[in-house]
Design an enzyme around this catalytic site. Sequence first.
Site, PDB file in Angstrom:
ATOM      1  CE1 TYR A  87      -3.080  -2.991   0.632  1.00  0.00           C
ATOM      2  CE2 TYR A  87      -3.574  -2.121   2.800  1.00  0.00           C
ATOM      3  CZ  TYR A  87      -3.784  -3.057   1.815  1.00  0.00           C
ATOM      4  OH  TYR A  87      -4.704  -4.055   2.024  1.00  0.00           O
TER       5      TYR A  87
ATOM      6  CG  HIS B 126      -2.002  -9.016   1.232  1.00  0.00           C
ATOM      7  ND1 HIS B 126      -1.354  -7.868   0.902  1.00  0.00           N
ATOM      8  CD2 HIS B 126      -3.320  -8.712   1.144  1.00  0.00           C
ATOM      9  CE1 HIS B 126      -2.224  -6.917   0.633  1.00  0.00           C
ATOM     10  NE2 HIS B 126      -3.434  -7.411   0.771  1.00  0.00           N
TER      11      HIS B 126
HETATM   12  N1  NAP Z   1      -6.663  -7.952   2.576  1.00  0.00           N
HETATM   13  C1  NAP Z   1      -6.881  -7.544   1.350  1.00  0.00           C
HETATM   14  O1  NAP Z   1      -6.655  -8.257   0.356  1.00  0.00           O
HETATM   15  C2  NAP Z   1      -7.416  -6.162   1.139  1.00  0.00           C
HETATM   16  C3  NAP Z   1      -7.819  -5.773  -0.150  1.00  0.00           C
HETATM   17  C4  NAP Z   1      -8.302  -4.501  -0.318  1.00  0.00           C
HETATM   18  C5  NAP Z   1      -8.406  -3.638   0.763  1.00  0.00           C
HETATM   19  N2  NAP Z   1      -7.975  -4.024   2.006  1.00  0.00           N
HETATM   20  C6  NAP Z   1      -8.037  -3.113   3.178  1.00  0.00           C
HETATM   21  O2  NAP Z   1      -9.381  -2.723   3.385  1.00  0.00           O
HETATM   22  C7  NAP Z   1      -9.486  -1.307   3.329  1.00  0.00           C
HETATM   23  C8  NAP Z   1     -10.840  -0.862   2.821  1.00  0.00           C
HETATM   24  O3  NAP Z   1     -11.100  -1.310   1.515  1.00  0.00           O
HETATM   25  P1  NAP Z   1     -11.089  -0.363   0.234  1.00  0.00           P
HETATM   26  O4  NAP Z   1     -10.198   0.793   0.499  1.00  0.00           O
HETATM   27  O5  NAP Z   1     -10.776  -1.200  -0.937  1.00  0.00           O
HETATM   28  O6  NAP Z   1     -12.601   0.098   0.043  1.00  0.00           O
HETATM   29  P2  NAP Z   1     -13.743   0.819   0.948  1.00  0.00           P
HETATM   30  O7  NAP Z   1     -13.273   1.072   2.313  1.00  0.00           O
HETATM   31  O8  NAP Z   1     -14.963  -0.002   0.746  1.00  0.00           O
HETATM   32  O9  NAP Z   1     -14.006   2.171   0.150  1.00  0.00           O
HETATM   33  C9  NAP Z   1     -13.107   3.249   0.133  1.00  0.00           C
HETATM   34  C10 NAP Z   1     -13.719   4.342  -0.732  1.00  0.00           C
HETATM   35  O10 NAP Z   1     -14.936   4.788  -0.139  1.00  0.00           O
HETATM   36  C11 NAP Z   1     -14.888   6.219   0.032  1.00  0.00           C
HETATM   37  N3  NAP Z   1     -15.595   6.558   1.259  1.00  0.00           N
HETATM   38  C12 NAP Z   1     -15.154   6.414   2.518  1.00  0.00           C
HETATM   39  N4  NAP Z   1     -16.084   6.820   3.408  1.00  0.00           N
HETATM   40  C13 NAP Z   1     -17.146   7.235   2.685  1.00  0.00           C
HETATM   41  C14 NAP Z   1     -18.405   7.762   3.029  1.00  0.00           C
HETATM   42  N5  NAP Z   1     -18.758   7.930   4.304  1.00  0.00           N
HETATM   43  N6  NAP Z   1     -19.252   8.113   2.015  1.00  0.00           N
HETATM   44  C15 NAP Z   1     -18.911   7.934   0.736  1.00  0.00           C
HETATM   45  N7  NAP Z   1     -17.716   7.414   0.333  1.00  0.00           N
HETATM   46  C16 NAP Z   1     -16.832   7.076   1.309  1.00  0.00           C
HETATM   47  C17 NAP Z   1     -13.419   6.558   0.119  1.00  0.00           C
HETATM   48  O11 NAP Z   1     -13.250   7.919  -0.262  1.00  0.00           O
HETATM   49  P3  NAP Z   1     -12.112   8.908   0.354  1.00  0.00           P
HETATM   50  O12 NAP Z   1     -10.884   8.079   0.555  1.00  0.00           O
HETATM   51  O13 NAP Z   1     -11.972   9.925  -0.707  1.00  0.00           O
HETATM   52  O14 NAP Z   1     -12.596   9.498   1.638  1.00  0.00           O
HETATM   53  C18 NAP Z   1     -12.822   5.568  -0.869  1.00  0.00           C
HETATM   54  O15 NAP Z   1     -12.951   6.035  -2.184  1.00  0.00           O
HETATM   55  C19 NAP Z   1      -8.310  -0.918   2.430  1.00  0.00           C
HETATM   56  O16 NAP Z   1      -8.006   0.457   2.510  1.00  0.00           O
HETATM   57  C20 NAP Z   1      -7.251  -1.837   2.957  1.00  0.00           C
HETATM   58  O17 NAP Z   1      -6.725  -1.353   4.186  1.00  0.00           O
HETATM   59  C21 NAP Z   1      -7.499  -5.286   2.204  1.00  0.00           C
END
Ligand code: NAP
Length: 293
Positions: free
Chosen positions: A76, A130
């Site tokens: 990341y 991961h």
């Molecule tokens: N283990 C794995 O394989 C794996 C894979 C993917 C992700 N992850 C982890 O999980 C975390 C979360 O997943 P993700 O980042 O893919 O997706 P997510 O948390 O579902 O979505 C993030 C998106 O939603 C937006 N957002 C956040 N709060 C909001 C709200 N209240 N209203 C509207 N939009 C909102 C964010 O915008 P802004 O940022 O502009 O505020 C960003 O564009 C990752 O950051 C990572 O740490 C793990």
Amino acid sequence: MQRAQRRARLLYAMAATTQALLFATKLAPSSTVRLLSGNRMPIIGLGTSELRHHTAESVAQALAAGYLMIDTSANYHTQRGIGDAIRQCKVARNSIYIVTKIEETDDAYDATRLNLAELRLDHADLVLIHNPPERGVGEVLWQGLRRAKRERMTRDIGVSNYSIEQIEELVYRTGELPAVNQIEWSPFGHSPRMLDFCFDNHIVIQGWAPLTRGLRLNDDKLTSMAARYGKTPAQLLIRWSLQLGVVPLPKANHAQHQQENLDVFDFEIRQMDMVKLRTLNEHYSSTGVLPYV
Ligand SMILES: NC(=O)c1ccc[n+]([C@@H]2O[C@H](COP(=O)([O-])OP(=O)(O)OC[C@H]3O[C@@H](n4cnc5c(N)ncnc54)[C@H](OP(=O)(O)O)[C@@H]3O)[C@@H](O)[C@H]2O)c1
């Protein structure tokens, strides 16, 4: 049996087989869940993928807002910024829960050491594999993580994106259960079977992409239910995970989103609505396939 009656019975059975009932007690931003090791983990965390440009600033702002868990990984490119934020903020290190990950091609012990060097920390709280490797289930990686844990480089170890069968095989080969399985999790894409399996084995599910990366926030059923509770669709998704006993990791760069995503402790989704949200399940994944189903 009448159709409506059959449906009511089915919905009740679905609700009763989950942890939902157990988590009906009052939750707060500072609530924790107990892992198999006895260590405790916060029930909500900040995701940090795609946070790379202003990581330190964003994470410092999240810690100030009340987030107590930060999720990261070497790929990341946020570990340095997280380390900076921890140094700058007023929250004590032992009140902050750090999750990081090693890749399937890594030497798990060395990769953990490198992660800690980037974070400039002497230990993480949780280190995860991961993704399951292409061959086998990561037993060599697991041995490396066990060594890291023995040497107090991490307090707990677990997996990510593992299916039930892969976890069973890992347990068979290592004799140890992972503390956590971190998987994509939302009403649109989840697995009741995985929920029951993890609950039965005291494995905590951390839910990534709990907001579907923003892609399903405009869904009609979701928006109308959120409006009934006077909450946003994002808040409803986060609260749904919390009430199932799944630990959500919403990523938010913007301060307003971070605040909104933490403001989910003043309402409770009714049991019938919990079930309605579960019926939105279409095994949706923001990456195309839900690998663990
Ligand atoms: N283990 C794995 O394989 C794996 C894979 C993917 C992700 N992850 C982890 O999980 C975390 C979360 O997943 P993700 O980042 O893919 O997706 P997510 O948390 O579902 O979505 C993030 C998106 O939603 C937006 N957002 C956040 N709060 C909001 C709200 N209240 N209203 C509207 N939009 C909102 C964010 O915008 P802004 O940022 O502009 O505020 C960003 O564009 C990752 O950051 C990572 O740490 C793990």
